[in-house]
Design a protein around this motif. Sequence first.
Motif, short mmCIF file in Angstrom:
data_model
loop_
_atom_site.label_atom_id
_atom_site.label_comp_id
_atom_site.label_asym_id
_atom_site.label_seq_id
_atom_site.Cartn_x
_atom_site.Cartn_y
_atom_site.Cartn_z
N ALA A 353 -7.52 12.94 -0.12
CA ALA A 353 -7.14 12.05 -1.23
C ALA A 353 -5.69 12.27 -1.62
CB ALA A 353 -8.06 12.30 -2.44
N ARG A 354 -5.30 13.56 -1.71
CA ARG A 354 -3.91 13.86 -2.04
C ARG A 354 -2.95 13.27 -1.02
NH1 ARG A 354 -0.10 17.22 -0.79
NH2 ARG A 354 -1.39 18.22 0.81
N LEU A 355 -3.33 13.42 0.26
CA LEU A 355 -2.47 12.89 1.32
C LEU A 355 -2.40 11.36 1.26
CD1 LEU A 355 -3.50 15.21 4.30
CD2 LEU A 355 -1.38 15.28 2.97
N GLN A 356 -3.53 10.71 0.94
CA GLN A 356 -3.51 9.24 0.85
C GLN A 356 -2.61 8.78 -0.29
OE1 GLN A 356 -7.55 7.96 0.51
NE2 GLN A 356 -8.05 8.43 2.70
N GLY A 357 -2.69 9.48 -1.49
CA GLY A 357 -1.80 9.12 -2.60
C GLY A 357 -0.34 9.32 -2.24
N GLU A 358 -0.07 10.45 -1.57
CA GLU A 358 1.30 10.71 -1.14
C GLU A 358 1.77 9.65 -0.16
OE1 GLU A 358 4.85 12.85 -1.14
OE2 GLU A 358 3.06 13.06 -2.40
N LEU A 359 0.84 9.21 0.74
CA LEU A 359 1.18 8.18 1.72
C LEU A 359 1.48 6.86 1.01
CD1 LEU A 359 1.48 7.31 4.68
CD2 LEU A 359 -0.99 6.87 4.72
N ALA A 360 0.67 6.50 -0.02
CA ALA A 360 0.91 5.23 -0.74
C ALA A 360 2.26 5.28 -1.46
CB ALA A 360 -0.22 4.99 -1.75
N ARG A 361 2.55 6.48 -2.08
CA ARG A 361 3.81 6.61 -2.77
C ARG A 361 4.98 6.47 -1.79
NH1 ARG A 361 7.33 10.44 -3.52
NH2 ARG A 361 6.07 11.96 -2.38
N ARG A 363 4.88 4.88 1.03
CA ARG A 363 4.97 3.50 1.51
C ARG A 363 5.70 2.63 0.49
NH1 ARG A 363 -0.04 2.78 2.15
NH2 ARG A 363 -0.14 3.42 4.35
N GLN A 364 5.40 2.81 -0.87
CA GLN A 364 6.08 2.04 -1.90
C GLN A 364 7.57 2.35 -1.91
OE1 GLN A 364 4.06 2.96 -5.56
NE2 GLN A 364 2.18 1.76 -5.01
N GLU A 365 7.89 3.66 -1.80
CA GLU A 365 9.30 4.01 -1.78
C GLU A 365 10.00 3.40 -0.57
OE1 GLU A 365 9.45 8.20 -1.82
OE2 GLU A 365 8.90 8.39 -3.95
N ALA A 366 9.31 3.35 0.56
CA ALA A 366 9.91 2.76 1.75
C ALA A 366 10.12 1.27 1.57
CB ALA A 366 9.01 3.05 2.97
N GLU A 367 9.10 0.59 0.95
CA GLU A 367 9.26 -0.86 0.75
C GLU A 367 10.41 -1.14 -0.22
OE1 GLU A 367 5.47 -2.18 -0.58
OE2 GLU A 367 4.51 -2.04 1.42
N LEU A 368 10.51 -0.32 -1.29
CA LEU A 368 11.59 -0.51 -2.25
C LEU A 368 12.94 -0.27 -1.58
CD1 LEU A 368 12.51 -1.05 -5.15
CD2 LEU A 368 12.16 1.39 -5.65
N ALA A 369 13.00 0.79 -0.81
CA ALA A 369 14.27 1.07 -0.13
C ALA A 369 14.61 -0.05 0.84
CB ALA A 369 14.16 2.42 0.61
N LEU A 370 13.57 -0.62 1.50
CA LEU A 370 13.81 -1.70 2.44
C LEU A 370 14.33 -2.95 1.70
CD1 LEU A 370 13.64 -2.78 5.34
CD2 LEU A 370 11.24 -3.39 4.88
#
Length: 457
Positions: A353-361, A363-370
Amino acid sequence: MAAKSNSYLDQVVAQQAELEEDLRPSFMRSDSGSAPAAPSASRQRSALAKRAGRSGPVREHAPQGPVEVRTSGWWRWQTVLVPPNAFVVHTRRGAPEPLHIGLGVSFRFDPTTDSFLVVPGAIQTILINAYCICSELQGVLVQGYVQWIIDDFATAYRKLDFSDPEDPMRLVNVQLREQAEAAIKDKVSTMAVRDVLSDKQPIIEELTARLRTVAEGAGDGGARGLGLSIVTVQIKEAVVSSNTLWENLQKPYRSEQNRVARLAELDAQEAVSTREAAAGRAAEQRRIEDERELAELRARNDAARFDRETAERLRRTAAEHDVDREVADLAQQTALHALRLERDQHAEQLENARLQGELARLRQEAELALAQAKTRAAHEASLLALDRERVGIDNANSRSAATVQAQLIETLPAIVDNLPAPTELRSVQIGGDTLGLAGLVAQLSEIMTAIRATGPS
């Protein structure tokens, strides 16, 4: 009642007869009956000479005797071929000495004046059967053999008779056999029966000495010898002629051997009886000892069986308790292992669960940076377009008339290639020698207007 024959004597005589038949030359043997006598050598030579005189050259072999002599040629011009293992002497009428003499000598032969004698050069064997009387006036058969050979043929052909065409050695062998038998009889007559049967060396020495004296002339320098050489003298057998005496001679030894054999048999029987009694006593002792040992062994076996059964029950009880303890330990270990597995599973789920939350975060940071990168890229692209447009305007404003004219001239061939084919020709006069940029543009505009006007038609 006829006396019993000596079977051993008959056997010895029969063996001697077989040996004599084996030693006889092959040309003298006949399977059945007697063969016709061969013609003499003189008759053969005379018949051959007559045939040669009548019919010219001939080549003929004489009938085969002990020596194969071949005669070739015709009449007085003949050649006698002698084998290499035969002695020959060749004489001629009027010659005091032989023309040829030696071993294997071939020669020219004239049947009208010459004569020759051929004798085998091989070793000769004489078998001797001497029926002797010993010093006890008992008959003894002594068997032996003598081997001799021609040593000096120049002496032998003068003193010995080799004239027999079938067997030239027959008369010489007969004479030597008679002398050998006489020597054996003389020696045996001075010996006892037991000496003759047990020690034959004196007979061999006496016979050798006498034969060498006669054949070789031993003792007088060979002046009276016969030109022969004695090779060997041997005594094969000495047998008593009387069967009764032969049995009596054997009786002491046989009786002694029977006594020894009977005593040995009695000793053997006594030893066997003693051994049997000892064996019976030993067997009874072994039986008693075996029974005692069996009783002790049964007692030991019963005690061992009781100890073994008790130890087995104890071992089984201990084994059952050990199994129960091992089962309980295994159950406890299984429960602890299940708890550890459940705890590990919960920890793994929390980590996931921790890894999935970290992955979502992330992914959001990557989309924002993109998105920011895209916005920044679009802004920079707009700035680049504005800069490019500004630079283009600056470049256009900074171009001179010559540059514009040169560019126009460079593009004229492409413009002309794209123009339609003219249907009519119109001339436009452009006056003036020097045109400015405005004038040149005006003229080109007129030209393009004219071209467009003529295009549709």
